[in-house]
Design an enzyme around this catalytic site. Structure first.
Site, PDB file in Angstrom:
ATOM      1  N   GLU A  74      -5.093   4.217 -10.659  1.00 32.30           N
ATOM      2  CA  GLU A  74      -3.890   5.212 -10.167  1.00 32.30           C
ATOM      3  C   GLU A  74      -2.742   4.961 -11.058  1.00 32.30           C
ATOM      4  O   GLU A  74      -1.514   5.277 -10.896  1.00 32.30           O
ATOM      5  CB  GLU A  74      -3.556   4.405  -8.706  1.00 32.30           C
ATOM      6  CG  GLU A  74      -4.407   4.233  -7.781  1.00 32.30           C
ATOM      7  CD  GLU A  74      -4.959   5.480  -7.208  1.00 32.30           C
ATOM      8  OE1 GLU A  74      -4.780   6.625  -7.870  1.00 32.30           O
ATOM      9  OE2 GLU A  74      -5.676   5.621  -6.146  1.00 32.30           O
ATOM     10  N   HIS A  93       1.717   0.027  -4.673  1.00 36.26           N
ATOM     11  CA  HIS A  93       0.851   0.967  -3.711  1.00 36.26           C
ATOM     12  C   HIS A  93      -0.124   0.092  -3.014  1.00 36.26           C
ATOM     13  O   HIS A  93      -1.021  -0.821  -3.338  1.00 36.26           O
ATOM     14  CB  HIS A  93      -0.077   1.636  -4.493  1.00 36.26           C
ATOM     15  CG  HIS A  93      -1.142   2.535  -3.844  1.00 36.26           C
ATOM     16  ND1 HIS A  93      -0.819   3.045  -2.585  1.00 36.26           N
ATOM     17  CD2 HIS A  93      -1.990   3.018  -4.305  1.00 36.26           C
ATOM     18  CE1 HIS A  93      -1.946   3.702  -2.493  1.00 36.26           C
ATOM     19  NE2 HIS A  93      -2.890   3.641  -3.354  1.00 36.26           N
ATOM     20  N   HIS A  95      -2.860  -0.204   0.971  1.00 37.57           N
ATOM     21  CA  HIS A  95      -3.520   0.458   1.837  1.00 37.57           C
ATOM     22  C   HIS A  95      -3.264  -0.200   3.098  1.00 37.57           C
ATOM     23  O   HIS A  95      -4.096  -0.825   3.864  1.00 37.57           O
ATOM     24  CB  HIS A  95      -4.997   0.295   1.619  1.00 37.57           C
ATOM     25  CG  HIS A  95      -5.336   1.124   0.265  1.00 37.57           C
ATOM     26  ND1 HIS A  95      -6.770   1.538  -0.171  1.00 37.57           N
ATOM     27  CD2 HIS A  95      -4.708   1.666  -0.731  1.00 37.57           C
ATOM     28  CE1 HIS A  95      -6.856   2.138  -1.214  1.00 37.57           C
ATOM     29  NE2 HIS A  95      -5.715   2.284  -1.516  1.00 37.57           N
ATOM     30  N   TYR A 120      17.167  -0.547   8.638  1.00 36.67           N
ATOM     31  CA  TYR A 120      16.673  -1.097   7.382  1.00 36.67           C
ATOM     32  C   TYR A 120      15.761  -0.496   6.618  1.00 36.67           C
ATOM     33  O   TYR A 120      15.745  -0.549   5.208  1.00 36.67           O
ATOM     34  CB  TYR A 120      15.865  -2.661   7.858  1.00 36.67           C
ATOM     35  CG  TYR A 120      17.075  -3.276   8.511  1.00 36.67           C
ATOM     36  CD1 TYR A 120      17.826  -3.834   8.003  1.00 36.67           C
ATOM     37  CD2 TYR A 120      16.670  -3.589   9.834  1.00 36.67           C
ATOM     38  CE1 TYR A 120      18.803  -4.569   8.995  1.00 36.67           C
ATOM     39  CE2 TYR A 120      17.537  -4.183  10.691  1.00 36.67           C
ATOM     40  CZ  TYR A 120      18.683  -4.810  10.169  1.00 36.67           C
ATOM     41  OH  TYR A 120      19.605  -5.370  11.018  1.00 36.67           O
ATOM     42  N   HIS A 160      -4.187   7.317   3.310  1.00 37.74           N
ATOM     43  CA  HIS A 160      -4.485   6.430   1.785  1.00 37.74           C
ATOM     44  C   HIS A 160      -3.635   5.351   1.872  1.00 37.74           C
ATOM     45  O   HIS A 160      -4.246   4.238   2.053  1.00 37.74           O
ATOM     46  CB  HIS A 160      -4.333   7.555   0.717  1.00 37.74           C
ATOM     47  CG  HIS A 160      -4.759   6.612  -0.455  1.00 37.74           C
ATOM     48  ND1 HIS A 160      -4.965   7.679  -1.698  1.00 37.74           N
ATOM     49  CD2 HIS A 160      -4.809   5.635  -0.956  1.00 37.74           C
ATOM     50  CE1 HIS A 160      -5.129   6.663  -2.734  1.00 37.74           C
ATOM     51  NE2 HIS A 160      -4.866   5.300  -2.241  1.00 37.74           N
TER      52      HIS A 160
END
Length: 213
Positions: A74, A93, A95, A120, A160
């Site tokens: 990625e 990143h 999942h 927040y 994703h």
């Protein structure tokens, strides 16, 4: 922060995210900017629970891979945030389950994926952009982030996972945790007459954040 300490911090925070179930198996990737303008990046196919500081992929300021294991597939996604978000010091990143679940439901406004349930998430993330589904590792994900021209600190990749840029690795991890917590709240309240923040309250928080995204 020295590079040695940055390596340790990156791995410690990744392990904490993994231990608390915010990503699983060999999913997720994380990177941080070094003092010389280079990058430290989690290797491809590795678990957040078992990152080795000495084996993180190392890039120089010109973007050349100069040490460590092969980086996450990625990388185009990470580079897009660094290239378009001034001051970005880290990208995470995950999942994470609740945010992925929320992305699989209908969304009223892709430009504002998270419902404003608490202050927040707005304070830490601004408006989260929902991007369409891309095959994992598809360079088009990076292209989609570049098209946002730095207007969003966080995006949600449909079906994703979330991606967040922050000024430091600590800030990026805190923010992505807030994204997941807000997604969990949204699912808990789904179908109920929840009372969120008003548009005026959201505008006030965004103004204080000083960031349109």
């Amino acid at each position: 922060m020295t590079e040695a300490r940055l390596r340790e911090t990156l791995c410690e925070l990744a392990a904490s995210l993994f231990a608390r179930g915010l990503t699983h198996g060999s999913t997720g990737n994380i990177s941080a900017r070094t003092a010389d303008g280079g990058l430290l990046v989690s290797p491809t196919g590795t678990s957040f629970g078992r990152l080795d500081p000495a084996r993180l992929a190392r890039f120089d300021a010109a973007g050349r891979h100069i040490g460590g294991d092969r980086p996450t597939k990625e990388m185009p996604l990470h580079r897009a945030f660094y290239d378009t978000r001034e001051g970005a010091g880290a990208v995470v990143h995950l999942h994470s389950c609740h945010s992925v679940a929320l992305s699989a439901l209908p969304v009223a406004d892709p430009g504002d994926f998270l419902p404003p349930l608490t202050p927040y998430a707005v304070m830490q993330l601004g408006r989260v952009r929902l991007l369409p589904y891309f095959r994992p590792g598809d360079p088009a994900m990076g292209d989609a982030v570049r098209e946002l021209d730095g207007r969003h600190a966080a995006v949600m990749l449909a079906n994703h996972g979330p991606v967040v840029a922050g000024r430091s690795v600590e800030a990026a991890c805190d923010a992505i945790e807030e994204l997941e917590a807000t997604a969990r709240l949204a699912l808990m309240l789904h179908g109920l007459p929840a009372r969120g923040l008003t548009p005026a309250q959201v505008a006030e928080l965004l103004a204080a954040r000083g960031d349109a995204g």
